[in-house]
Design a protein around this motif. Sequence first.
Motif, short mmCIF file in Angstrom:
data_model
loop_
_atom_site.label_atom_id
_atom_site.label_comp_id
_atom_site.label_asym_id
_atom_site.label_seq_id
_atom_site.Cartn_x
_atom_site.Cartn_y
_atom_site.Cartn_z
N LEU A 14 0.82 -1.22 0.00
CA LEU A 14 0.00 0.00 0.00
C LEU A 14 0.84 1.26 0.00
CD1 LEU A 14 -2.76 -1.14 2.49
CD2 LEU A 14 -2.88 -1.00 0.00
N ALA A 15 2.15 1.11 0.05
CA ALA A 15 3.04 2.27 0.13
C ALA A 15 3.38 2.82 -1.26
CB ALA A 15 4.32 1.91 0.88
N ASP A 16 2.42 2.79 -2.15
CA ASP A 16 2.68 3.24 -3.52
C ASP A 16 1.36 3.75 -4.12
OD1 ASP A 16 4.64 2.54 -6.20
OD2 ASP A 16 2.48 2.65 -6.52
N PRO A 17 1.38 4.95 -4.66
CA PRO A 17 0.14 5.56 -5.14
C PRO A 17 -0.49 4.78 -6.29
CG PRO A 17 2.06 6.90 -5.74
CD PRO A 17 2.54 5.83 -4.82
N ARG A 20 -2.31 1.91 -4.62
CA ARG A 20 -3.51 2.35 -3.90
C ARG A 20 -4.59 2.74 -4.91
NH1 ARG A 20 0.19 5.00 -0.81
NH2 ARG A 20 -0.49 7.01 -1.59
N VAL A 23 -6.31 -0.35 -5.95
CA VAL A 23 -7.23 -0.78 -4.91
C VAL A 23 -8.53 0.02 -5.01
CG1 VAL A 23 -7.63 -0.80 -2.42
CG2 VAL A 23 -5.45 -1.60 -3.35
N ASP A 24 -8.38 1.32 -5.22
CA ASP A 24 -9.58 2.15 -5.35
C ASP A 24 -10.43 1.70 -6.53
OD1 ASP A 24 -9.01 3.64 -3.15
OD2 ASP A 24 -8.12 5.32 -4.23
N LEU B 7 1.02 9.49 2.69
CA LEU B 7 0.59 8.10 2.88
C LEU B 7 1.69 7.15 2.43
CD1 LEU B 7 -3.18 7.76 1.93
CD2 LEU B 7 -2.08 7.23 4.10
N ASP B 8 2.30 7.46 1.29
CA ASP B 8 3.43 6.65 0.82
C ASP B 8 4.43 6.47 1.94
OD1 ASP B 8 2.23 6.78 -1.61
OD2 ASP B 8 3.91 7.68 -2.67
N PHE B 11 3.01 4.49 5.11
CA PHE B 11 2.93 3.04 4.88
C PHE B 11 4.33 2.44 4.78
CE2 PHE B 11 -1.58 3.49 3.27
CZ PHE B 11 -2.12 2.56 4.13
N HIS B 12 5.19 3.13 4.05
CA HIS B 12 6.54 2.59 3.89
C HIS B 12 7.26 2.49 5.23
CE1 HIS B 12 10.97 3.19 3.06
NE2 HIS B 12 10.69 1.99 2.60
N TRP B 84 -7.74 5.95 5.74
CA TRP B 84 -7.68 5.31 4.42
C TRP B 84 -8.24 3.90 4.50
CZ3 TRP B 84 -5.84 1.24 1.64
CH2 TRP B 84 -5.77 1.40 0.25
N ARG B 88 -11.86 2.42 2.75
CA ARG B 88 -11.92 1.34 1.76
C ARG B 88 -12.72 0.16 2.27
NH1 ARG B 88 -9.13 5.61 0.88
NH2 ARG B 88 -8.83 5.88 -1.36
#
Lengths: 116, 116
Positions: A14-17, A20, A23-24, B7-8, B11-12, B84, B88
């Motif tokens: 999830l650490a990547d736009p 994510r 996922v959306d 967020l990146d 999460f990272h 977030w 979801r």
Amino acid sequence: MLQTVDLDRAFHALADPTRRGMVDRLTEGPASVKELAAPLPMALPSVLKHLRVLEAGGIVMSEKAGRVRTYHIEPAALAGIEEWVTRRKAAWNRQFDRLDEYLSGQDQTPQQETRK
Amino acid sequence: MLQTVDLDRAFHALADPTRRGMVDRLTEGPASVKELAAPLPMALPSVLKHLRVLEAGGIVMSEKAGRVRTYHIEPAALAGIEEWVTRRKAAWNRQFDRLDEYLSGQDQTPQQETRK
DNA sequence: ATGTTAGTTAGCCACATGGATAACCTTTCA
DNA sequence: TGAAAGGTTATCCATGTGGCTAACTAACAT
């Protein structure tokens, strides 16, 4: 309950736009690789890599029917992350409550800013 | 509300067992670099790097007093992640409700192979 | 004033990650 | 029977990450 390595993979996924965003998209319903790739400014193999990362993190699942692979959300996926987060949040709140208690027993500690 | 890049980073920051361990330690109260490093099987500079990642992700904060730098949890940190996740989860629960509705009016659909 | 403690910076290395092409394999369809 | 559609694999490349050692700075303590 999730093992550490699972949490690693889930958080990392999830650490990547881009991921994510996928996922959306999948939140609105299952989608094929091609559909998922369509809005993305990258080549198919790169899309595939992201999807594999999401799958390794347990966030999505896929099945292949004919030549089309369809991805969908794994509904239990966020449970582990959510549990980790809420567990810590509860603990922090206890910690800050204790701090407040401590501070309220002291004189002249002229700040409130800790709680922000 | 958090930007994507935040967020990146958040999460990272949590996608690593060493760093989640540090968070757990800090849940019990603030700690110095040395205290945080003590249980870890790595050299100090490596510990510093992890702490910087956590700080960049907004999970912890630090202040330096004299020669000691003290780290503590940033209580608002998990808010963004939690938001977030729960957003979801709500969305795909709706999705699965719709799916259930749909399936209850259908025959069984035979399953295909799943990626291992 | 000198030594010790607590971090910090700099530089090195192996491996992972995110992107790209090119070539290939299946399935579907005219 | 082709040929197109939809993935997949292999390979490459630049950059990032997680670890290290060595050397340095800034407080304290004696």
